[in-house]
Design an enzyme around this catalytic site. Sequence first.
Site, PDB file in Angstrom:
ATOM      1  N   ASP A   8      66.704  27.631  49.229  1.00 51.31           N
ATOM      2  CA  ASP A   8      67.901  28.285  49.739  1.00 51.31           C
ATOM      3  C   ASP A   8      67.796  28.248  51.284  1.00 51.31           C
ATOM      4  OD1 ASP A   8      70.144  30.086  50.038  1.00 51.31           O
ATOM      5  OD2 ASP A   8      68.669  31.666  50.420  1.00 51.31           O
ATOM      6  N   ASP A  10      70.092  30.414  53.961  1.00 51.70           N
ATOM      7  CA  ASP A  10      70.308  31.698  54.655  1.00 51.70           C
ATOM      8  C   ASP A  10      69.424  32.800  54.083  1.00 51.70           C
ATOM      9  OD1 ASP A  10      72.565  31.012  56.491  1.00 51.70           O
ATOM     10  OD2 ASP A  10      73.438  30.415  54.582  1.00 51.70           O
TER      11      ASP A  10
END
Length: 234
Positions: A8, A10
Amino acid sequence: MLKAILWDVDGTLAETEQNGHLPAFNQAFSEAGLSWYWTALEYKTLLNVTGGFERITAWATQHAPDEVARDDWRERCLLLHYRKNLVYAERVNQGLVKFRRGVMDWMESARQHGIVQGIVTTTSRFNIEALMQANLGVKWRDYFAVVVAGEDVVRKKPAPDAYQKALQILQLQAHEAVAIEDSPNGLAAAHAADMTCLITVSDYFQDGDFAQAYTQVKQLDELDFKDFLNQFNQ
Ligand code: XBP
Ligand code: MG
């Protein structure tokens, strides 16, 4: 047998929200002559809506319904979001958003162990480019066999679409890859794709429910890559 790590962006690679996206949203609002301002506290709740365009729309629907009712709302919101992303990139290029502890080491270790890496995020491709260039240099793309961004899927996290797309491109089964995430939405997306998920808790999701995660750590450097690999492969 672990074959791939899907990262991922953010909150996981970097704390992008507090120093990156949030001030950029507020600057875009101000430049557009809007009196909208998101506080850090309010933004915590707003993060439950993934995607910047969707986030602005969700907030405005509640707080500025007349704006959302306008025929040109979509165009106006796209412009706001576009400007937000430009400001975000400027901030990243200024060195305000750095990779979190342990991330670089894990990326290098994965490379050395022949583990394929991918990016699976609901952020815009433009923002990925900025963050990666600033932290990994112009050759950042060499690290990743696949990059799935927000615009590549119809349904963003917590839907499994982005993970399923990455697995499909890599031609891997869900049990052959691990997701590294920081948020309840990210964990839900990985689980909905039948994947194992490791959580590195980020500033905004300290109180998230990660009981179902494979394991959770505050920072990735608390986990030795080789130990993790051995444990996963048992
Ligand atoms: C990331 C997001 C993104 C960013 C903003 O979630 O929710 O919306 O806040 O990005 P995750 P854009 O870490 O679960 O992928 O403005 O580019 O949409
Ligand atoms: Mg995240």
